[in-house]
Design an enzyme around this catalytic site. Structure first.
Site, PDB file in Angstrom:
ATOM      1  N   ILE A 192      52.735  36.444  29.962  1.00 20.65           N
ATOM      2  CA  ILE A 192      52.881  37.901  29.873  1.00 20.65           C
ATOM      3  C   ILE A 192      52.328  38.612  31.103  1.00 20.65           C
ATOM      4  O   ILE A 192      52.506  39.810  31.246  1.00 20.65           O
ATOM      5  CB  ILE A 192      52.188  38.467  28.615  1.00 20.65           C
ATOM      6  CG1 ILE A 192      50.703  38.078  28.595  1.00 20.65           C
ATOM      7  CG2 ILE A 192      52.906  38.023  27.349  1.00 20.65           C
ATOM      8  CD1 ILE A 192      49.903  38.833  27.563  1.00 20.65           C
ATOM      9  N   GLY A 193      51.669  37.891  31.955  1.00 20.34           N
ATOM     10  CA  GLY A 193      51.110  38.569  33.120  1.00 20.34           C
ATOM     11  C   GLY A 193      50.793  37.583  34.225  1.00 20.34           C
ATOM     12  O   GLY A 193      50.532  36.407  33.985  1.00 20.34           O
ATOM     13  N   GLN A 194      50.872  38.084  35.421  1.00 19.59           N
ATOM     14  CA  GLN A 194      50.543  37.266  36.587  1.00 19.59           C
ATOM     15  C   GLN A 194      49.664  38.118  37.464  1.00 19.59           C
ATOM     16  O   GLN A 194      50.090  39.188  37.919  1.00 19.59           O
ATOM     17  CB  GLN A 194      51.825  36.875  37.335  1.00 19.59           C
ATOM     18  CG  GLN A 194      51.605  36.336  38.735  1.00 19.59           C
ATOM     19  CD  GLN A 194      51.224  34.874  38.718  1.00 19.59           C
ATOM     20  OE1 GLN A 194      51.967  34.043  38.223  1.00 19.59           O
ATOM     21  NE2 GLN A 194      50.060  34.568  39.265  1.00 19.59           N
ATOM     22  N   GLY A 195      48.460  37.703  37.657  1.00 21.94           N
ATOM     23  CA  GLY A 195      47.585  38.471  38.527  1.00 21.94           C
ATOM     24  C   GLY A 195      47.315  37.702  39.796  1.00 21.94           C
ATOM     25  O   GLY A 195      47.927  36.671  40.064  1.00 21.94           O
ATOM     26  N   ALA A 196      46.419  38.268  40.556  1.00 27.41           N
ATOM     27  CA  ALA A 196      46.060  37.638  41.814  1.00 27.41           C
ATOM     28  C   ALA A 196      45.331  36.328  41.569  1.00 27.41           C
ATOM     29  O   ALA A 196      45.421  35.400  42.366  1.00 27.41           O
ATOM     30  CB  ALA A 196      45.163  38.585  42.592  1.00 27.41           C
ATOM     31  N   GLU A 233      47.027  33.442  35.592  1.00 25.04           N
ATOM     32  CA  GLU A 233      48.161  33.846  34.776  1.00 25.04           C
ATOM     33  C   GLU A 233      47.661  34.196  33.384  1.00 25.04           C
ATOM     34  O   GLU A 233      46.650  33.666  32.933  1.00 25.04           O
ATOM     35  CB  GLU A 233      49.159  32.699  34.690  1.00 25.04           C
ATOM     36  CG  GLU A 233      49.820  32.402  36.025  1.00 25.04           C
ATOM     37  CD  GLU A 233      50.631  31.124  35.953  1.00 25.04           C
ATOM     38  OE1 GLU A 233      51.845  31.194  36.117  1.00 25.04           O
ATOM     39  OE2 GLU A 233      50.044  30.067  35.719  1.00 25.04           O
ATOM     40  N   ILE A 234      48.422  35.041  32.730  1.00 27.40           N
ATOM     41  CA  ILE A 234      48.036  35.454  31.379  1.00 27.40           C
ATOM     42  C   ILE A 234      49.180  35.117  30.427  1.00 27.40           C
ATOM     43  O   ILE A 234      50.338  35.414  30.712  1.00 27.40           O
ATOM     44  CB  ILE A 234      47.693  36.958  31.311  1.00 27.40           C
ATOM     45  CG1 ILE A 234      46.417  37.231  32.114  1.00 27.40           C
ATOM     46  CG2 ILE A 234      47.399  37.399  29.884  1.00 27.40           C
ATOM     47  CD1 ILE A 234      46.610  37.701  33.462  1.00 27.40           C
ATOM     48  N   LYS A 236      43.920  33.784  29.500  1.00 28.89           N
ATOM     49  CA  LYS A 236      43.945  33.902  30.961  1.00 28.89           C
ATOM     50  C   LYS A 236      43.548  32.548  31.528  1.00 28.89           C
ATOM     51  O   LYS A 236      42.531  31.963  31.109  1.00 28.89           O
ATOM     52  CB  LYS A 236      42.975  34.997  31.421  1.00 28.89           C
ATOM     53  CG  LYS A 236      43.082  35.302  32.909  1.00 28.89           C
ATOM     54  CD  LYS A 236      42.374  36.603  33.254  1.00 28.89           C
ATOM     55  CE  LYS A 236      42.545  36.957  34.716  1.00 28.89           C
ATOM     56  NZ  LYS A 236      41.984  38.264  35.054  1.00 28.89           N
ATOM     57  N   ASP A 295      37.855  47.055  41.048  1.00 28.71           N
ATOM     58  CA  ASP A 295      39.325  47.020  41.125  1.00 28.71           C
ATOM     59  C   ASP A 295      39.912  47.921  40.027  1.00 28.71           C
ATOM     60  O   ASP A 295      40.775  47.504  39.253  1.00 28.71           O
ATOM     61  CB  ASP A 295      39.836  45.584  41.001  1.00 28.71           C
ATOM     62  CG  ASP A 295      41.278  45.449  41.494  1.00 28.71           C
ATOM     63  OD1 ASP A 295      41.773  46.382  42.175  1.00 28.71           O
ATOM     64  OD2 ASP A 295      41.909  44.414  41.209  1.00 28.71           O
TER      65      ASP A 295
END
Ligand code: ATP
Length: 478
Positions: free
Chosen positions: A22-26, A29-30, A45, A136
């Site tokens: 559901i998510g990709q951060g720096a 991944e989530i 995460k 951030d």
């Protein structure tokens, strides 16, 4: 990255199944997932164990300490699975970047902006009062609750760039002469662009920029990609001109931020009061829904009719005050950037969350717009001693399933960094409360006008809020 070990259907520790990414951060991944024992929806995460810049341990350490703050994501457990460290947490709904972009004109109503501001300041205050900076702050690092009853609550996520700014003694770490850029260019403070060491004020500057973007749909530097150019533009707009189309409380907000030095504690109550006063002047009540709640309800019930009336009233007030004149722009979420002091920079992708959350009608009462009293502050401070009671715990050590956070033992305190010159951190926490409500304390009480910069933590109290961080995390090197 191929998600070996975290493919859909994988079972983690015999308890958590992975549903989808559901998510990709720096920094990782989530995934969404489910607790197969009670069907609770969760988020996972993950970070590869051999990742050079490991941040998940720091994130876990900070998140655990913040569990009694009503505006911070609930931590469930952490551990290691195959070649990944993982953290299981509450599954949240959409992030604020997605929600804003989903608005027809790419901006939130002023009412929603103000209510969001109050909650965001509150979560930042909790982080700061624990001795951490977030560093951030941006819309995609706040998400609303998933359940209908929590879609009016904003949760702070992503502590991957957090840093302790106090020493074990409670004194503020001396500012370093020059540091690298940290954060996300669009929302970073001018100090960050100037490579100055960041303090609590800088997280609040980011909130300020976020609120302008929420209310106006854009920031003057929206089209710029180069962080130095963005920094120059911010300096150019470092005047009330930036908020000339917004209510006067915004320039007062700016004035307060400008008055703060590196070591100063922002006056969180004052800033929240500004937003609340502005909110009240619009004739809105605490039950006025957020923009996305109105869309959700779609005018089907008598309560939503009432909500629509309030929304229309709000629109009229805005039109009368001439504040509703910004043009719409839809923007993608900007990325986190790290620039080491050497000048080497890393632009980190921030793909959008394609969360497909099922949403039901929300009939729950709405939380009051502010009103965090000293009791809730004390909950936060005590959370470090109660060590996350009520959460599942977890450990980076594969062999352990102890709920008592053995990972703490593997974490190294970074508080030793710094010189002899120490500045005292002030704090207005009341540490006598035994209130341990978790995530439900939205009533708060009044926004008392007590002087907030007077009460200081005792040495013992500060010790209790000292967390430990892994030596390899950014926390220790930045
Ligand atoms: N608990 C959660 N529930 C639902 N979605 C989440 C959760 N945590 C994170 N996300 C989604 O994943 C996105 C990225 O998460 P997060 O910011 O923690 O990762 P990151 O690697 O630190 O990202 P960034 O580079 O943006 O800082 C968030 O913007 C959010 O949309």
């Amino acid at each position: 990255m191929q998600n070996i070990g975290f493919a859909a259907g994988s079972l983690i520790k015999g308890r958590w199944t992975v549903v989808k990414k559901i998510g990709q951060g720096a920094f990782g991944e989530i995934f969404s997932g489910k607790n197969i024992i009670n069907n609770e929806q969760i988020a996972i995460k993950v970070e590869k164990v051999d990742t050079k810049k490991q941040v998940l341990r720091l994130e876990v350490a900070v998140l655990k300490k913040l569990q009694l703050c009503p505006y911070v994501c609930r931590f469930i457990t952490c551990g290691r699975h195959n070649d990944y460290n993982y953290m299981v947490m509450e599954l949240l709904g959409e992030n604020l970047s997605e929600l804003r972009r989903r608005q027809l004109d790419g901006k939130f109503s002023l009412g929603s902006t103000l209510k969001l501001g109050v909650q965001m300041i509150q979560s930042l205050q909790a982080v700061h009062d624990l001795g951490y900076l977030h560093r951030d702050v941006k819309p995609s690092n706040f998400a609303i609750g998933l359940n209908p009853s929590k879609r009016n609550i904003t949760y702070l996520i992503d502590f991957g760039l957090a840093r302790r700014f106090v020493l074990a003694s409670g004194e503020v770490r001396p500012a370093r002469d020059s540091t690298g850029f940290r954060g996300t260019a669009r929302y970073a403070s001018i100090n960050s662009h100037l490579s100055k060491d960041l303090g609590r004020r800088d997280d609040l500057w980011s909130i300020f920029y976020v609120l302008i973007e929420f209310a106006e749909g854009q920031l003057p530097w929206r089209k710029l990609k180069d962080k130095d150019q963005i920094g120059e533009m911010k300096q150019k707009y470092n005047t009330p001109e930036l908020v000339k189309d917004l209510p006067p409380q915004f320039s007062q907000f700016m004035k307060h931020l400008k008055s703060l030095n590196y070591e100063d504690r922002p006056n969180y109550v004052f800033l929240q009061t500004l937003l609340n006063d502005c909110y009240a002047s619009l004739g809105l009540s605490e039950t006025t829904p957020f923009d996305w709640e109105i869309q959700l309800n779609g005018g089907a019930s008598s309560s939503s009719t009432n909500q629509q009336q309030q929304q229309q009233q709000q629109q009229r007030n805005l039109n009368q005050s001439g504040l509703n004149n910004s043009s719409a722009r839809l923007m993608a979420s900007p990325s986190t950037i790290e620039v080491e002091a050497s000048g080497k920079s890393t632009q980190l992708n921030n793909s959008n969350n394609n969360n497909n959350n099922k949403v039901e009608n929300d009939s729950s009462p709405h939380p009051q717009i502010i009103r965090r009293n000293s009791e809730s502050n004390s909950q936060i401070a005590n959370s470090s001693e109660s060590d996350n009671k009520g959460s599942g715990g977890g450990s980076w050590n594969q062999k352990s399933s102890s709920p008592r956070h053995k990972d703490k033992n593997n974490l190294q305190d970074d508080a030793g960094e710094g010189s002899q010159k120490h500045l005292k951190a002030s704090n207005n926490n009341n540490y006598n409360s035994n209130n341990t409500n978790h995530h439900n304390n939205m009533n708060g009480g009044s926004s008392s006008n007590q002087p907030i910069d007077k009460v200081e933590l005792s040495h013992q109290q500060q010790k209790s809020s000292t967390t430990k961080c892994c030596s390899t995390s950014k926390c220790s090197v930045m």
